[in-house]
Write an enzyme that holds these catalytic residues in place. Structure first.
Site, PDB file in Angstrom:
ATOM      1  N   ARG A 192     -15.783 -16.410   3.819  1.00 20.78           N
ATOM      2  CA  ARG A 192     -15.153 -15.105   4.194  1.00 20.78           C
ATOM      3  C   ARG A 192     -15.924 -14.710   5.590  1.00 20.78           C
ATOM      4  O   ARG A 192     -16.920 -14.841   5.819  1.00 20.78           O
ATOM      5  CB  ARG A 192     -15.945 -14.044   3.243  1.00 20.78           C
ATOM      6  CG  ARG A 192     -15.222 -14.156   1.929  1.00 20.78           C
ATOM      7  CD  ARG A 192     -13.560 -13.503   2.017  1.00 20.78           C
ATOM      8  NE  ARG A 192     -12.878 -13.687   0.953  1.00 20.78           N
ATOM      9  CZ  ARG A 192     -12.235 -14.566   0.307  1.00 20.78           C
ATOM     10  NH1 ARG A 192     -12.124 -15.694   1.046  1.00 20.78           N
ATOM     11  NH2 ARG A 192     -11.546 -14.402  -0.684  1.00 20.78           N
ATOM     12  N   GLU A 206      -7.935 -10.549   9.460  1.00 21.11           N
ATOM     13  CA  GLU A 206      -6.811 -11.637   9.511  1.00 21.11           C
ATOM     14  C   GLU A 206      -5.349 -11.009   9.396  1.00 21.11           C
ATOM     15  O   GLU A 206      -5.275 -10.011   8.627  1.00 21.11           O
ATOM     16  CB  GLU A 206      -6.827 -12.488   8.210  1.00 21.11           C
ATOM     17  CG  GLU A 206      -8.197 -13.237   8.336  1.00 21.11           C
ATOM     18  CD  GLU A 206      -8.580 -14.343   7.074  1.00 21.11           C
ATOM     19  OE1 GLU A 206      -7.775 -14.303   6.314  1.00 21.11           O
ATOM     20  OE2 GLU A 206      -9.625 -14.823   6.923  1.00 21.11           O
ATOM     21  N   HIS A 253      -7.026 -19.708   7.903  1.00 25.65           N
ATOM     22  CA  HIS A 253      -7.356 -19.641   6.392  1.00 25.65           C
ATOM     23  C   HIS A 253      -6.557 -20.592   5.508  1.00 25.65           C
ATOM     24  O   HIS A 253      -5.875 -20.115   4.647  1.00 25.65           O
ATOM     25  CB  HIS A 253      -7.013 -18.168   5.892  1.00 25.65           C
ATOM     26  CG  HIS A 253      -7.944 -17.962   4.822  1.00 25.65           C
ATOM     27  ND1 HIS A 253      -8.307 -16.432   4.444  1.00 25.65           N
ATOM     28  CD2 HIS A 253      -8.350 -18.494   3.822  1.00 25.65           C
ATOM     29  CE1 HIS A 253      -8.933 -16.255   3.380  1.00 25.65           C
ATOM     30  NE2 HIS A 253      -9.133 -17.708   2.942  1.00 25.65           N
TER      31      HIS A 253
END
Length: 322
Positions: free
Chosen positions: A232, A261, A280
């Site tokens: 994270r 993000e 990601h």
């Protein structure tokens, strides 16, 4: 009356295997794929009349949950659930589940890819060629180096045999009490930072780990060390990281996750030579997605029937919505 469920995970589509499974279980599905940021008001509107939700990194705040009076179960098609206010959900009688270990192999392989790319400066080389140059800088071999794992969850454990196959030494810091892997030396975080050539983050985001890797952590690391984060973004202090790489305090970072993000235009990570940000993707393989969709649908059906297997807030719930 037909029960309705909402699906926001972007790779799940109407008519696919997951959709058919949910419909065969007697549920009516609505798809609203999450792509980038979403206005909370739109999510609240989508949750009207919804009893269950199969979600991506949807920001389900206490306010959003409170405005979804029929919602009874939320299932994350992944491992992390920090985007959901699980305490507020429990207070409202909503179960929140994740899928522990569902993408561990995908994350482990991706982690090794980031280590290799960072050690050999592959992104920088390809960038240079694209810009008309022909970079020939020395890289480093993984063999004989030390990999430090921050966290000992399923993905970290899956990294261990891969790293060992490359001839790496593995150290780990964790709060897990069962430490039965002879291939790993368990140490406290300060020692891990000091001895590791590569530091890879695999811990969950909690109040304790938020900003865990900041200025003081980077000061302990080797100047040749590379930071990898597939966990994270908020575990890393991004301003401190940018400063550490710019000053040569550490060599660089490969980040699959960031604090916000998609990466905002004004992020301190932009334009820093040695920091590479990815979008990601660690758990995004066809195999992991198929498993997450299938297991997520099974968990959602089970949760709506009062038999959730992976509820992360089960111990906080005092009543269940009917």
């Amino acid at each position: 009356m037909t029960r309705r469920v909402l699906v926001t995970t972007d790779y799940l589509r109407p008519g696919d295997e997951v959709d058919r499974f949910l419909r065969e279980a007697g549920l009516e599905t609505t798809h609203l794929p999450m792509a980038g940021r979403r206005d909370p008001a739109r999510l609240v509107a989508a949750l009207a009349g919804i009893e269950g939700a199969l979600v991506a990194n949807e920001p389900m705040s206490a306010d959003v949950l409170a405005r979804a009076p029929e919602l009874r179960a939320v299932v994350r098609t992944g491992v992390g659930y920090d985007s959901i206010d699980v305490v507020a959900a429990a207070r409202l009688g909503i179960t929140v589940s994740n899928l522990p270990g569902v993408n561990a192999n995908a994350v482990a392989e991706y982690t090794m890819g980031l280590l290799l790319a960072g050690a050999r400066r592959l992104v920088q080389s390809a960038r240079g060629v694209a810009n008309g140059a022909w970079p020939r800088e020395d890289g480093h071999e993984l063999r004989g180096s030390t990999l430090g794992l921050v966290g000992y969850g399923a993905s970290a454990r899956a990294v261990v045999p891969l790293a060992r196959a490359f001839g790496m030494h593995v150290v780990c810091t964790t709060g897990v009490t069962v430490r039965d892997d002879p291939a790993v030396r368990f140490v406290e975080l300060p020692e891990l930072l000091a001895v590791s050539d590569y530091v890879s983050v695999h811990t969950s985001l909690t109040d304790r780990t938020r900003g865990l890797l900041g200025e003081s952590a980077f000061a302990r690391m080797k100047p040749t060390a590379l930071l990898v984060n597939t966990a994270r973004g908020a575990i890393v202090d991004e301003d401190a990281l940018a400063g550490a790489v710019r000053s040569g305090r550490i060599a660089g970072a490969a980040l699959d996750v960031v604090r916000e993000e998609p990466l905002p235009p004004d992020s301190p990570l932009r334009g820093v030579d040695g920091i590479v940000v990815y979008s990601h993707l660690a758990g995004q393989t066809a195999e992991a997605r198929a498993a997450a969709g299938r297991q997520g649908a099974e968990e959602l059906v089970a949760a709506l029937e009062g038999r959730a297997k992976f509820a992360v807030n089960a111990d906080l719930i005092t009543h269940v919505r009917k």
